[in-house]
Structure formats: structure tokens, C-alpha cells
Design a protein around this motif. Structure first.
Motif, PDB file in Angstrom:
ATOM      1  N   LYS A 166       0.843  -1.153  -0.183  1.00 32.51           N
ATOM      2  CA  LYS A 166      -0.088  -0.227   0.128  1.00 32.51           C
ATOM      3  C   LYS A 166       0.896   1.115   0.218  1.00 32.51           C
ATOM      4  O   LYS A 166       0.814   2.137  -0.494  1.00 32.51           O
ATOM      5  N   ILE A 167       2.046   1.400   0.449  1.00 31.52           N
ATOM      6  CA  ILE A 167       2.835   2.644   0.840  1.00 31.52           C
ATOM      7  C   ILE A 167       3.631   2.640  -0.088  1.00 31.52           C
ATOM      8  O   ILE A 167       4.177   3.528  -0.673  1.00 31.52           O
ATOM      9  N   GLU A 168       4.169   1.306  -0.654  1.00 36.63           N
ATOM     10  CA  GLU A 168       5.184   1.909  -2.497  1.00 36.63           C
ATOM     11  C   GLU A 168       4.293   2.127  -3.319  1.00 36.63           C
ATOM     12  O   GLU A 168       4.706   2.902  -4.391  1.00 36.63           O
ATOM     13  N   ALA A 169       2.500   1.645  -3.476  1.00 33.35           N
ATOM     14  CA  ALA A 169       2.074   2.185  -4.539  1.00 33.35           C
ATOM     15  C   ALA A 169       1.659   3.828  -4.408  1.00 33.35           C
ATOM     16  O   ALA A 169       1.167   4.060  -5.313  1.00 33.35           O
ATOM     17  N   LEU A 170       1.990   4.045  -2.955  1.00 31.35           N
ATOM     18  CA  LEU A 170       2.197   5.953  -2.984  1.00 31.35           C
ATOM     19  C   LEU A 170       3.213   6.293  -3.939  1.00 31.35           C
ATOM     20  O   LEU A 170       3.658   7.889  -3.294  1.00 31.35           O
ATOM     21  N   GLY A 171       4.409   5.621  -4.393  1.00 36.31           N
ATOM     22  CA  GLY A 171       6.217   5.970  -4.461  1.00 36.31           C
ATOM     23  C   GLY A 171       7.025   6.101  -3.436  1.00 36.31           C
ATOM     24  O   GLY A 171       7.487   6.931  -3.146  1.00 36.31           O
ATOM     25  N   VAL A 172       6.683   5.144  -2.340  1.00 38.81           N
ATOM     26  CA  VAL A 172       7.279   5.745  -0.928  1.00 38.81           C
ATOM     27  C   VAL A 172       8.032   4.426  -0.750  1.00 38.81           C
ATOM     28  O   VAL A 172       6.814   3.278  -0.251  1.00 38.81           O
ATOM     29  N   PRO A 173       9.269   4.551  -0.562  1.00 44.77           N
ATOM     30  CA  PRO A 173       9.936   3.056  -0.201  1.00 44.77           C
ATOM     31  C   PRO A 173       9.960   2.895   0.998  1.00 44.77           C
ATOM     32  O   PRO A 173       9.618   3.283   2.026  1.00 44.77           O
ATOM     33  N   VAL A 174       9.711   1.921   1.723  1.00 52.65           N
ATOM     34  CA  VAL A 174       9.079   0.916   3.074  1.00 52.65           C
ATOM     35  C   VAL A 174      10.616   0.338   3.524  1.00 52.65           C
ATOM     36  O   VAL A 174      11.154  -0.724   2.606  1.00 52.65           O
ATOM     37  N   ARG A 175      11.345   0.601   4.364  1.00 51.20           N
ATOM     38  CA  ARG A 175      11.704  -0.384   5.033  1.00 51.20           C
ATOM     39  C   ARG A 175      11.786  -0.890   6.475  1.00 51.20           C
ATOM     40  O   ARG A 175      11.186  -0.292   7.437  1.00 51.20           O
ATOM     41  N   THR A 176      11.425  -2.263   6.999  1.00 54.00           N
ATOM     42  CA  THR A 176      11.290  -2.573   7.981  1.00 54.00           C
ATOM     43  C   THR A 176      13.122  -3.198   8.632  1.00 54.00           C
ATOM     44  O   THR A 176      13.873  -3.683   8.094  1.00 54.00           O
ATOM     45  N   LEU A 177      13.072  -3.671   9.907  1.00 57.05           N
ATOM     46  CA  LEU A 177      14.026  -3.949  10.184  1.00 57.05           C
ATOM     47  C   LEU A 177      13.744  -5.716  10.626  1.00 57.05           C
ATOM     48  O   LEU A 177      14.836  -6.499  11.020  1.00 57.05           O
ATOM     49  N   ILE A 178      12.876  -6.297  10.909  1.00 58.84           N
ATOM     50  CA  ILE A 178      12.226  -7.860  11.210  1.00 58.84           C
ATOM     51  C   ILE A 178      10.619  -7.840  11.473  1.00 58.84           C
ATOM     52  O   ILE A 178       9.811  -6.671  11.072  1.00 58.84           O
TER      53      ILE A 178
END
Ligand code: AMP
Length: 183
Positions: A166-178
Motif C-alpha cells: 500500500k505504501i509502495e503504491a504511493l511511491g514511497v519505499p518501505v524499510r523494516t527491521l524484522i
């Protein structure tokens, strides 16, 4: 000599799972047990900060309430400002508001209208992404204020719930740790 634990191992050991909270069937991923341990807390913040060193971020936007704790630490490390994205009715100044869907009904979140200047580079922060509804609304609010949302970062991803897309569809990369399975 003890080998240094990987960040993932240290996070997995520090984040507490509470079954059936806030309701039956949900496993609540409680980061208070991470925050109270100095070393894993520091390592998590360092890992979230790392990709954004030296790129000139202007603001860290944190989602109430756990995003405030992480976001404040990240803003300090990056010498950026901090902008709170709050539940409706908490901010005193002139606001912009967005409605978003929860499992039952809708809620609203707000930020101050003058918190972000057009074109400012912003990093969005929260503790966990599940369905992505909360972060999606926050990104839309920031983009409505003409922020350049560089990325959204979270300690925890629940990938089965599909929030990242959903977030990537707004053109925003997502980063998570676990990542944790299930919801
Ligand atoms: P969502 O909008 O579904 O991505 O939900 C994300 C927001 O709800 C975040 O602010 C989280 O802190 C909280 N949240 C959702 N699911 C959980 C969970 N299983 N454990 C802890 N917090 C959660």
C-alpha cells in the motif's frame, strides 16, 4: 567469547508477543520490552537511521504514539526536525486532517498545517506496519502538504497483512527491521 548477536536475533528476543490483545486472535507485538533495554533500543534506532545519513532529511514524521519515541531518537541522530502526526483533537494549532479506515469504522489523524514546507524531505516512522492503513493515511497527509516523502520505516513488518504494498503504491519505499508471521 560470545559472538555478537545479529540485530534480528536481538530484536526477536526483545519484542514481547502478547496473545489475544487488544482482542482475541491478535498477537500484539509489544516494543516496550525493546525500549527498556538500552542496547537493542540503540541498535534498532541506529539501523533505522543508517540509510538516511547524509541525505539531508528535513523532518521526521512520527505516528502517535510509539512513532514519537522512535522518531524523536531518529530526528536527534539525523539532526532533523520532528513532526507529530496525532489522533484527532490533540493538536492545538491550525490542522490538516485525514480520515482512514480501521477494522470497525473510521478514524482521523491530524498534523499542523505549517509543520512541513513544500518540498521538504520527510521520513515517516512508526513501530509496526500491519494492514498499512495508518501509514497510508499519514503518507497521504504529508503528500497533501507537498512533502517529499523519502521513505517510511518501521521496526516490525507483518507481511501477511500486505501493508508494505500500500505504501509502495504511493511511491514511497518501505524499510523494516524484522518480520513476524500472522497478525
Ligand atoms: P495498520 O494500520 O493495520 O498498519 O496498523 C498499524 C498501527 O497499529 C501501528 O501504529 C501499530 O502500532 C498498531 N498495530 C497494528 N497491529 C499491531 C500488532 N499486532 N501489534 C502491535 N501494534 C499493532
Amino acid at each position: 567469547m560470545k559472538m555478537q548477536e545479529s540485530l534480528t536475533e536481538e530484536l526477536a528476543q526483545s519484542i514481547r508477543a502478547i496473545e489475544d490483545y487488544p482482542k482475541k486472535g491478535i498477537t500484539f507485538r509489544d516494543i516496550t520490552t525493546l525500549l527498556q533495554k538500552a542496547r537493542p533500543f540503540r541498535r534498532a534506532v541506529d539501523a533505522l537511521v543508517h540509510p538516511y545519513i547524509g541525505i539531508g532529511l528535513d523532518q521526521i514524521a512520527g505516528i502517535e504514539a510509539r512513532g514519537f519515541i522512535l522518531g524523536g531518537a531518529i530526528a536527534h541522530q539525523l539532526t532533523a526536525g520532528f513532526v507529530p502526526i496525532r489522533k484527532k483533537g490533540k493538536l492545538p494549532g491550525e490542522k490538516v486532517t485525514i480520515a482512514y479506515s480501521l477494522e470497525y469504522g473510521v478514524d482521523e489523524m491530524e498534523m499542523h498545517r505549517d509543520a512541513i514546507k513544500p518540498g521538504e524531505k520527510v521520513l515517516l516512522v512508526d513501530d509496526l506496519i500491519a494492514t498499512g492503513g495508518t501509514a497510508e493515511a499519514a503518507v497521504k497527509l504529508l503528500q497533501e502538504m507537498e512533502a517529499d516523502v523519502i521513505a517510511a520505516c518501521f521496526v516490525i513488518d507483518l507481511p501477511d497483512l500486505g501493508g508494505r504494498k500500500k505504501i509502495e503504491a504511493l511511491g514511497v519505499p518501505v524499510r523494516t527491521l524484522i518480520e513476524f508471521d500472522g497478525d
